[in-house]
Design a protein around this motif. Structure first.
Motif, PDB file in Angstrom:
ATOM      1  N   ILE A  77       0.843  -1.204   0.000  1.00  0.00           N
ATOM      2  CA  ILE A  77       0.000   0.000   0.000  1.00  0.00           C
ATOM      3  C   ILE A  77       0.875   1.250   0.000  1.00  0.00           C
ATOM      4  O   ILE A  77       0.581   2.217  -0.696  1.00  0.00           O
ATOM      5  CB  ILE A  77      -0.952  -0.006   1.211  1.00  0.00           C
ATOM      6  CG1 ILE A  77      -1.993  -1.124   1.038  1.00  0.00           C
ATOM      7  CG2 ILE A  77      -1.641   1.331   1.375  1.00  0.00           C
ATOM      8  CD1 ILE A  77      -2.889  -1.331   2.236  1.00  0.00           C
ATOM      9  N   SER A  78       1.973   1.216   0.756  1.00  0.00           N
ATOM     10  CA  SER A  78       2.844   2.397   0.804  1.00  0.00           C
ATOM     11  C   SER A  78       3.491   2.671  -0.548  1.00  0.00           C
ATOM     12  O   SER A  78       3.715   3.828  -0.911  1.00  0.00           O
ATOM     13  CB  SER A  78       3.903   2.271   1.894  1.00  0.00           C
ATOM     14  OG  SER A  78       4.763   1.193   1.624  1.00  0.00           O
ATOM     15  N   GLU A  79       3.767   1.620  -1.333  1.00  0.00           N
ATOM     16  CA  GLU A  79       4.324   1.827  -2.671  1.00  0.00           C
ATOM     17  C   GLU A  79       3.291   2.478  -3.597  1.00  0.00           C
ATOM     18  O   GLU A  79       3.651   3.266  -4.468  1.00  0.00           O
ATOM     19  CB  GLU A  79       4.789   0.501  -3.282  1.00  0.00           C
ATOM     20  CG  GLU A  79       6.047  -0.052  -2.659  1.00  0.00           C
ATOM     21  CD  GLU A  79       6.404  -1.407  -3.223  1.00  0.00           C
ATOM     22  OE1 GLU A  79       7.504  -1.513  -3.806  1.00  0.00           O
ATOM     23  OE2 GLU A  79       5.598  -2.344  -3.090  1.00  0.00           O
ATOM     24  N   LEU A  80       2.031   2.142  -3.400  1.00  0.00           N
ATOM     25  CA  LEU A  80       0.977   2.761  -4.217  1.00  0.00           C
ATOM     26  C   LEU A  80       0.788   4.233  -3.858  1.00  0.00           C
ATOM     27  O   LEU A  80       0.355   5.030  -4.686  1.00  0.00           O
ATOM     28  CB  LEU A  80      -0.348   2.005  -4.053  1.00  0.00           C
ATOM     29  CG  LEU A  80      -0.427   0.656  -4.757  1.00  0.00           C
ATOM     30  CD1 LEU A  80      -1.667  -0.109  -4.307  1.00  0.00           C
ATOM     31  CD2 LEU A  80      -0.409   0.826  -6.262  1.00  0.00           C
ATOM     32  N   GLY A  81       1.114   4.582  -2.617  1.00  0.00           N
ATOM     33  CA  GLY A  81       1.040   5.984  -2.206  1.00  0.00           C
ATOM     34  C   GLY A  81      -0.353   6.572  -2.390  1.00  0.00           C
ATOM     35  O   GLY A  81      -1.342   6.007  -1.915  1.00  0.00           O
ATOM     36  N   ASN A  82      -0.436   7.688  -3.128  1.00  0.00           N
ATOM     37  CA  ASN A  82      -1.725   8.352  -3.319  1.00  0.00           C
ATOM     38  C   ASN A  82      -2.686   7.537  -4.183  1.00  0.00           C
ATOM     39  O   ASN A  82      -3.847   7.895  -4.323  1.00  0.00           O
ATOM     40  CB  ASN A  82      -1.536   9.758  -3.894  1.00  0.00           C
ATOM     41  CG  ASN A  82      -0.905   9.751  -5.272  1.00  0.00           C
ATOM     42  OD1 ASN A  82      -0.211   8.812  -5.650  1.00  0.00           O
ATOM     43  ND2 ASN A  82      -1.121  10.808  -6.014  1.00  0.00           N
ATOM     44  N   LEU A  83      -2.205   6.423  -4.723  1.00  0.00           N
ATOM     45  CA  LEU A  83      -3.076   5.514  -5.474  1.00  0.00           C
ATOM     46  C   LEU A  83      -3.390   4.255  -4.659  1.00  0.00           C
ATOM     47  O   LEU A  83      -3.773   3.227  -5.220  1.00  0.00           O
ATOM     48  CB  LEU A  83      -2.415   5.119  -6.803  1.00  0.00           C
ATOM     49  CG  LEU A  83      -2.197   6.245  -7.806  1.00  0.00           C
ATOM     50  CD1 LEU A  83      -1.484   5.720  -9.041  1.00  0.00           C
ATOM     51  CD2 LEU A  83      -3.503   6.900  -8.185  1.00  0.00           C
ATOM     52  N   ALA A  84      -3.267   4.329  -3.346  1.00  0.00           N
ATOM     53  CA  ALA A  84      -3.516   3.172  -2.488  1.00  0.00           C
ATOM     54  C   ALA A  84      -4.930   2.625  -2.674  1.00  0.00           C
ATOM     55  O   ALA A  84      -5.169   1.440  -2.462  1.00  0.00           O
ATOM     56  CB  ALA A  84      -3.258   3.527  -1.029  1.00  0.00           C
ATOM     57  N   TRP A  85      -5.846   3.447  -3.105  1.00  0.00           N
ATOM     58  CA  TRP A  85      -7.223   2.981  -3.345  1.00  0.00           C
ATOM     59  C   TRP A  85      -7.279   1.938  -4.462  1.00  0.00           C
ATOM     60  O   TRP A  85      -8.263   1.194  -4.577  1.00  0.00           O
ATOM     61  CB  TRP A  85      -8.149   4.164  -3.634  1.00  0.00           C
ATOM     62  CG  TRP A  85      -7.701   5.061  -4.737  1.00  0.00           C
ATOM     63  CD1 TRP A  85      -6.908   6.183  -4.614  1.00  0.00           C
ATOM     64  CD2 TRP A  85      -7.991   4.926  -6.124  1.00  0.00           C
ATOM     65  NE1 TRP A  85      -6.691   6.738  -5.848  1.00  0.00           N
ATOM     66  CE2 TRP A  85      -7.353   5.996  -6.802  1.00  0.00           C
ATOM     67  CE3 TRP A  85      -8.732   4.019  -6.873  1.00  0.00           C
ATOM     68  CZ2 TRP A  85      -7.424   6.174  -8.174  1.00  0.00           C
ATOM     69  CZ3 TRP A  85      -8.819   4.205  -8.244  1.00  0.00           C
ATOM     70  CH2 TRP A  85      -8.165   5.267  -8.880  1.00  0.00           C
ATOM     71  N   LEU A  86      -6.220   1.828  -5.271  1.00  0.00           N
ATOM     72  CA  LEU A  86      -6.172   0.820  -6.341  1.00  0.00           C
ATOM     73  C   LEU A  86      -5.901  -0.589  -5.806  1.00  0.00           C
ATOM     74  O   LEU A  86      -5.976  -1.559  -6.563  1.00  0.00           O
ATOM     75  CB  LEU A  86      -5.087   1.174  -7.361  1.00  0.00           C
ATOM     76  CG  LEU A  86      -5.382   2.318  -8.313  1.00  0.00           C
ATOM     77  CD1 LEU A  86      -4.148   2.661  -9.135  1.00  0.00           C
ATOM     78  CD2 LEU A  86      -6.550   1.979  -9.227  1.00  0.00           C
ATOM     79  N   ARG A  87      -5.619  -0.720  -4.511  1.00  0.00           N
ATOM     80  CA  ARG A  87      -5.274  -2.023  -3.942  1.00  0.00           C
ATOM     81  C   ARG A  87      -6.396  -3.042  -4.078  1.00  0.00           C
ATOM     82  O   ARG A  87      -6.144  -4.244  -4.046  1.00  0.00           O
ATOM     83  CB  ARG A  87      -4.865  -1.873  -2.483  1.00  0.00           C
ATOM     84  CG  ARG A  87      -6.008  -1.504  -1.545  1.00  0.00           C
ATOM     85  CD  ARG A  87      -5.494  -1.140  -0.160  1.00  0.00           C
ATOM     86  NE  ARG A  87      -6.568  -0.708   0.710  1.00  0.00           N
ATOM     87  CZ  ARG A  87      -7.085   0.514   0.725  1.00  0.00           C
ATOM     88  NH1 ARG A  87      -6.612   1.444  -0.097  1.00  0.00           N
ATOM     89  NH2 ARG A  87      -8.064   0.826   1.556  1.00  0.00           N
ATOM     90  N   VAL A  88      -7.629  -2.596  -4.239  1.00  0.00           N
ATOM     91  CA  VAL A  88      -8.755  -3.536  -4.356  1.00  0.00           C
ATOM     92  C   VAL A  88      -8.819  -4.189  -5.734  1.00  0.00           C
ATOM     93  O   VAL A  88      -9.561  -5.145  -5.926  1.00  0.00           O
ATOM     94  CB  VAL A  88     -10.105  -2.847  -4.043  1.00  0.00           C
ATOM     95  CG1 VAL A  88     -10.108  -2.311  -2.622  1.00  0.00           C
ATOM     96  CG2 VAL A  88     -10.418  -1.754  -5.040  1.00  0.00           C
ATOM     97  N   PHE A  89      -8.048  -3.667  -6.686  1.00  0.00           N
ATOM     98  CA  PHE A  89      -8.056  -4.199  -8.044  1.00  0.00           C
ATOM     99  C   PHE A  89      -6.889  -5.159  -8.260  1.00  0.00           C
ATOM    100  O   PHE A  89      -5.813  -4.969  -7.688  1.00  0.00           O
ATOM    101  CB  PHE A  89      -7.942  -3.059  -9.076  1.00  0.00           C
ATOM    102  CG  PHE A  89      -9.102  -2.104  -9.060  1.00  0.00           C
ATOM    103  CD1 PHE A  89     -10.352  -2.489  -9.513  1.00  0.00           C
ATOM    104  CD2 PHE A  89      -8.929  -0.803  -8.613  1.00  0.00           C
ATOM    105  CE1 PHE A  89     -11.412  -1.600  -9.512  1.00  0.00           C
ATOM    106  CE2 PHE A  89      -9.978   0.097  -8.613  1.00  0.00           C
ATOM    107  CZ  PHE A  89     -11.230  -0.307  -9.061  1.00  0.00           C
ATOM    108  N   ASP A  90      -7.096  -6.128  -9.145  1.00  0.00           N
ATOM    109  CA  ASP A  90      -5.984  -6.988  -9.536  1.00  0.00           C
ATOM    110  C   ASP A  90      -5.114  -6.233 -10.551  1.00  0.00           C
ATOM    111  O   ASP A  90      -5.467  -5.139 -10.997  1.00  0.00           O
ATOM    112  CB  ASP A  90      -6.478  -8.325 -10.098  1.00  0.00           C
ATOM    113  CG  ASP A  90      -7.365  -8.188 -11.331  1.00  0.00           C
ATOM    114  OD1 ASP A  90      -7.315  -7.148 -12.026  1.00  0.00           O
ATOM    115  OD2 ASP A  90      -8.113  -9.144 -11.615  1.00  0.00           O
ATOM    116  N   LYS A  91      -3.992  -6.828 -10.905  1.00  0.00           N
ATOM    117  CA  LYS A  91      -3.048  -6.144 -11.810  1.00  0.00           C
ATOM    118  C   LYS A  91      -3.670  -5.841 -13.167  1.00  0.00           C
ATOM    119  O   LYS A  91      -3.366  -4.814 -13.779  1.00  0.00           O
ATOM    120  CB  LYS A  91      -1.764  -6.945 -11.959  1.00  0.00           C
ATOM    121  CG  LYS A  91      -0.890  -6.867 -10.724  1.00  0.00           C
ATOM    122  CD  LYS A  91       0.534  -7.251 -11.024  1.00  0.00           C
ATOM    123  CE  LYS A  91       1.347  -7.231  -9.764  1.00  0.00           C
ATOM    124  NZ  LYS A  91       2.321  -6.173  -9.745  1.00  0.00           N
TER     125      LYS A  91
END
Length: 153
Positions: free
Chosen positions: A73-87
């Motif tokens: 999540i920290s690598e996603l930063g301001n895009l952490a909300w994308l964690r619910v999606f697959d690649k």
């Protein structure tokens, strides 16, 4: 449009011409030490700053998508909300964001970028709820669907 480079002294002597050039898109001013300065409409600067910020974010996201490991999540930063999606879905978002950035720069307006991000965030919010996630992503069979009768008055 003729490219005119104003001198610092023109800011006092020909301020109307300098401001007219800035309103028209760009006024180039050469300072006494040779430094080039640019005046442009604030809205245009906002688009350029937004484009630069989102381009950098997109580049970081594309790097993370290509990573052959689970991204934190920290690598996603301001895009952490994308964690619910697959690649695969993250790549679809990145592709849409790329297209929106190209259109936004061409249109000198990042409204499409904002709309793209907002739509994906809404979807991400829905997927955070386990029940909604199961409804949205769960498997269906023909038995899950029934014919609906027309309402009677």
């Amino acid at each position: 449009m003729e490219r005119v480079i104003f001198q610092a002294s023109d800011l006092a002597k020909e301020r109307t011409r300098v401001l007219d050039a800035a309103r028209a898109g760009r006024a180039l001013v050469r300072d006494k030490d040779g430094t080039g300065l640019v005046m442009l409409p604030e809205a245009q600067l906002a688009v350029l700053e937004g484009y630069a910020e989102w381009s950098q974010t997109l580049q970081r996201l594309n790097f993370l998508i290509r990573a052959e490991r689970e991204v934190s999540i920290s690598e996603l930063g301001n895009l952490a909300w994308l964690r619910v999606f697959d690649k695969e879905d993250q790549q679809a978002f990145a592709d849409e964001l790329h297209d929106a950035l190209i259109a936004g720069l061409a249109d000198n307006d990042l409204e499409e970028v904002d709309a793209t991000v907002a739509a994906w965030r809404v979807t991400a919010k829905q997927l955070e709820d386990p029940l909604r996630r199961s409804v949205l992503l769960g498997a269906t069979t023909p038995d899950d669907f029934v014919e609906v009768l027309e309402p009677s008055e």
